[in-house]
Scaffold this motif. Structure first.
Motif, mmCIF file in Angstrom:
data_model
loop_
_atom_site.group_PDB
_atom_site.id
_atom_site.type_symbol
_atom_site.label_atom_id
_atom_site.label_comp_id
_atom_site.label_asym_id
_atom_site.label_seq_id
_atom_site.Cartn_x
_atom_site.Cartn_y
_atom_site.Cartn_z
ATOM 1 N N UNK A 162 0.827 -1.202 0.000
ATOM 2 C CA UNK A 162 0.000 0.000 0.000
ATOM 3 C C UNK A 162 0.857 1.247 0.000
ATOM 4 N N UNK A 163 0.541 2.195 0.886
ATOM 5 C CA UNK A 163 1.300 3.451 0.948
ATOM 6 C C UNK A 163 2.363 3.418 2.033
ATOM 7 N N UNK A 164 2.822 2.211 2.395
ATOM 8 C CA UNK A 164 3.828 2.095 3.448
ATOM 9 C C UNK A 164 5.092 2.853 3.083
ATOM 10 N N UNK A 165 5.609 3.563 4.078
ATOM 11 C CA UNK A 165 6.912 4.201 3.917
ATOM 12 C C UNK A 165 7.579 4.316 5.271
ATOM 13 N N UNK A 166 8.889 4.317 5.231
ATOM 14 C CA UNK A 166 9.657 4.402 6.465
ATOM 15 C C UNK A 166 9.402 5.733 7.165
ATOM 16 N N UNK A 167 9.327 5.718 8.514
ATOM 17 C CA UNK A 167 9.207 6.989 9.233
ATOM 18 C C UNK A 167 10.416 7.894 9.044
ATOM 19 N N UNK A 168 11.573 7.293 8.706
ATOM 20 C CA UNK A 168 12.808 8.057 8.465
ATOM 21 C C UNK A 168 13.086 9.039 9.605
ATOM 22 N N UNK A 169 12.995 8.548 10.818
ATOM 23 C CA UNK A 169 13.268 9.381 11.983
ATOM 24 C C UNK A 169 14.732 9.790 11.995
ATOM 25 N N UNK A 170 14.983 11.074 12.144
ATOM 26 C CA UNK A 170 16.370 11.540 12.155
ATOM 27 C C UNK A 170 17.073 11.020 13.403
ATOM 28 N N UNK A 171 18.382 10.820 13.342
ATOM 29 C CA UNK A 171 19.109 10.338 14.529
ATOM 30 C C UNK A 171 18.885 11.213 15.756
ATOM 31 N N UNK A 172 18.757 12.519 15.570
ATOM 32 C CA UNK A 172 18.589 13.406 16.717
ATOM 33 C C UNK A 172 17.226 13.252 17.376
ATOM 34 N N UNK A 173 16.262 12.675 16.680
ATOM 35 C CA UNK A 173 14.927 12.460 17.247
ATOM 36 C C UNK A 173 14.745 11.025 17.761
ATOM 37 N N UNK A 174 15.751 10.192 17.580
ATOM 38 C CA UNK A 174 15.597 8.757 17.795
ATOM 39 C C UNK A 174 15.694 8.359 19.261
ATOM 40 N N UNK A 175 14.765 7.502 19.676
ATOM 41 C CA UNK A 175 14.825 6.819 20.968
ATOM 42 C C UNK A 175 14.644 5.334 20.675
ATOM 43 N N UNK A 176 15.673 4.527 20.953
ATOM 44 C CA UNK A 176 15.680 3.115 20.579
ATOM 45 C C UNK A 176 15.160 2.253 21.725
ATOM 46 N N UNK A 177 14.392 1.245 21.371
ATOM 47 C CA UNK A 177 13.835 0.292 22.332
ATOM 48 C C UNK A 177 14.264 -1.101 21.885
ATOM 49 N N UNK A 178 15.207 -1.713 22.618
ATOM 50 C CA UNK A 178 15.697 -3.042 22.243
ATOM 51 C C UNK A 178 14.747 -4.107 22.793
ATOM 52 N N UNK A 179 14.228 -4.945 21.901
ATOM 53 C CA UNK A 179 13.217 -5.916 22.317
ATOM 54 C C UNK A 179 13.451 -7.261 21.652
#
Length: 709
Positions: A162-179
């Protein structure tokens, strides 16, 4: 009946004509009319394609690949469809002392297989040599391994994105959750049994809602490439829970799929994207699950051992820079191609947003050792597909010169274990840690500020899957790994943890209160530091592994996140931290802070102060008596997008008793507002009257400069 070109095709394959096919793409490729098979082997003398019945139990055809284009063997079988089970048998010299371990009696997985079916059975027949023979791995085992190994499966990877696209979050906005897919969902509230432990559960509505409210931008999944369960774990009635024993770099792990279709992984990614969350994969390209010379022959070892693995000078033994028995030979062009093809596949076909490379130094090794401009890193850097996704290095391996923190090229982010260790030591009360803490708060610039790298390069974590959980860091002085069956010898000994006077869980209110505040302090420092913060799944709710710091084999409640006992107060505090970071751009800058005067007003972008307001001397920085430090942070001196920003924060890190702190002057039109206090986590923002304020013992406070109403 086994098909040989000397005979007619078996009845079941009468409608499947054969032709030369193509050497590219490598793997099994369905084109709507049949399947093209292509596989690499430089030293083979003969390669056979084995086709199996629909249930995978019976070998119905064995077809020699007579076409060879360089070192790629290929054939086209018309009429085959997705779902076809297959494998390879490869003939050649069995000369371990020359690096060759060909054994056509062993059915081999296609390294490019997009799906695997069936579990590995640790029967002796999966070994290329005869177990118990006097000559050990120099012996030759003639038994057929097909009944005991998984099958490669032909797939059609098309999917309605469909219209899926990556959020392309910039590194400065990124908060990673390891799961971990299983660990996250096994006991998550609101899921049904078909969702637990599966990709579809990981992206279920309850999980997405939870992650969105938590404020994370990026989920980093522990290995989801197909992997095997080590024999020694099965003998201990454990399994390979973490998944760091890959046997297929293109295939999702079957145990995480309910219907055994790769569309389940694709659906998960699409749902994450719809929620604005990125998906990063923890990938293991440094070794395979085949082990050393005494390990099984499952794929690479039987296809072309000498090409796929780095061998010792005598060629019989393996170089073991990974601690797992073998090391992939990334310097070989076709092994490098396989890794690059795999990465592009997961981006282009499966739509993932990036990769965390396990023991990444292996991938940068050349003949002279690690080289940040080596073949793999150069290939990655110029690739038009992979240049757009997030790349994270675990910047070490176990080989000589393997620790390479800070030496990775742009745009890599790096796991910063020094951040983890220094924060734990500081809050534990180790002496002389203030200077180190100051460096970590500013993004470890002395390590990362070179070659045009950004201040987001440091992955700031206090815990990750490998080690104690946050709750255990403040509850145990030592590891408690007895359940792992290794007499507590496994796992790190230097955890820099502190039990606050009582080992393990306790009902003592005073001990639990101190532990709760220590957790908040560690988390606060992670989010207030320049760099990219990462949370281990469950840390935000006080999850415990009962002191086990090496749960790699614990696919059970020890390794899973315990949602039933969630600490809702801690969860609310972490939500507060993610919002604070979103609201204040000074906490997520692209440029490093070096106390340089800003272009806008000439004020320094960072200014350190002692509690009395004076700048610290070098002696005070290094003094064992210094336990409190304050810093005033503005946007970087030369950051164009923030030149007009008036965002100013004043941070107080206090590991001493109650301390009076002098607030910096802020003029006649502004005042300081206390917006975070780890000693009072539920308190709202409060204006501060006067020029001094009391900061409670062992706490972190954040003040924001606000206009006077």
């Amino acid at each position: 009946m086994i098909f040989d070109l000397k005979h007619d095709l078996p009845t079941k394959l009468k409608n499947h004509s054969l032709s030369a096919g193509r050497p590219d793409p490598i793997g099994a490729t369905f084109d709507g009319q049949g399947v093209n098979f292509a596989v690499f082997s430089e030293h083979a003398e003969k390669v056979e394609l084995c086709l199996f019945s629909q249930d995978g139990s019976t070998e119905i055809a064995r077809i020699p690949l007579l076409e060879r284009h360089g070192d790629v063997w290929h054939i086209y079988v018309a009429g085959l469809t997705p779902g076809t089970s297959y494998g390879y048998r490869v003939h050649g010299a069995y000369e371990p002392e020359q690096g060759h371990r060909f054994n056509p009696n062993k059915l081999l997985l296609d390294p490019y297989a997009k799906r695997l079916s069936g579990a590995l059975d640790w029967n002796d027949a999966i070994m290329g040599y005869t177990i118990g023979a006097k000559t050990k791995d120099l012996s030759f085992d003639p038994r057929d391994s097909a009944p005991y190994v998984p099958r490669s499966i032909v797939v059609d990877p098309s999917f309605q994105w469909g219209d899926d696209r990556s959020p392309e979050t910039s590194p400065s906005e990124t908060v990673i959750y390891e799961a971990h897919v299983k660990g996250m969902t096994a006991e998550f509230p609101g899921l049904d049994d078909t969702q637990r432990g599966h990709f579809l559960g990981m992206s279920s509505e309850p999980v997405l809602e939870y992650l969105t409210k938590l404020g994370v931008t990026t989920v980093q999944l522990m290995p989801v490439h197909a992997f095997l369960d080590d024999k020694f774990l099965l003998e201990e009635k454990l399994t390979n829970y973490w998944g760091y024993q890959s046997i297929g770099f293109f295939a999702p792990e079957p145990r995480y799929m309910t219907k055994r279709g790769i569309w389940e992984f694709q659906t998960m990614v699409r749902r994450f994207h719809s929620a604005g969350i990125e998906v990063i994969l923890d990938v293991v390209y440094n070794h395979s699950g085949e082990g050393n010379e005494f390990g099984p022959t499952l794929s690479f070892k039987g296809l072309d051992n000498k090409s796929y693995y780095r061998l010792a000078e005598n060629e019989r033994h393996y170089i073991n820079d990974t601690g797992t028995g073998n090391t992939l030979n990334v310097r070989h062009p076709m092994v490098l191609r396989m890794i690059m093809d795999s990465l592009r596949y997961w981006v282009e076909v499966m739509h993932v947003d990036g990769f965390r490379f396990d023991l990444a130094t292996v991938l940068g090794r050349e003949a002279e050792g690690f080289n940040r401009k080596g073949g793999f890193l150069d290939a990655l850097g110029q690739d038009p597909v992979l240049g757009k996704v997030k790349l994270i290095a675990e910047p070490w391996d176990l080989g000589p010169g393997g620790y390479q923190l800070g030496n990775w090229p742009h745009p890599f982010l790096e796991y910063n274990d020094k951040f983890r260790d220094d924060l734990r030591k500081f809050w534990r009360g180790d002496e002389g840690m203030m200077a180190n803490l100051g460096k970590r708060l500013l993004g470890s610039a002395m390590t990362f500020d070179h070659s045009g790298r950004a201040a987001t390069s440091s992955i700031n974590f206090v815990t990750c899957h490998d080690g104690m959980t946050l709750r255990d860091v403040v509850s145990y002085d030592g590891k408690h790994n007895d359940a792992n069956g290794e007499d507590n010898r496994d796992g790190k000994d230097d955890n820099y943890s502190d039990n606050m006077g009582f080992e393990g869980a306790t009902d003592a209110p005073n001990v639990n209160a101190i532990r709760a505040q220590r957790q908040r302090n560690l988390l606060a420092c992670s989010f207030l530091s320049q760099g990219t913060p990462m949370i281990l799944a469950g840390d935000e709710i006080g999850n415990t592994q009962n002191g086990n710091n090496n749960t790699f084999g614990q696919d059970n409640p020890i390794g899973w996140v315990n949602w039933a006992d969630a600490d809702e107060h801690l969860l609310a505090f972490v939500q507060k931290l993610t919002k604070l970071r979103r609201d204040h751009n000074v906490l997520r800058q692209k440029r490093f802070l070096h106390s340089r005067p800003r272009l806008k007003d000439g004020k320094p972008d960072v200014f350190w102060r002692m509690p009395d307001g004076t700048p610290p001397t070098s002696e005070e920085w290094e003094s064992t008596q210094t336990k409190t430090m304050c810093t005033e942070i503005r946007t970087s001196f030369g950051t164009p997008e923030y030149r007009a920003s008036d965002d100013v924060l004043f941070l107080v890190i206090n590991n001493d008793g109650d301390t009076n702190v002098t607030l910096p002057p802020c003029g006649d039109t502004k005042t300081w507002e206390l917006i975070l206090d780890t000693s009072a986590p539920d308190a709202g923002a409060q204006c501060v009257a006067g020029t001094t304020t009391l900061v409670r013992a062992a706490s972190v406070c954040v003040f924001a400069q606000m206009p006077i109403a």
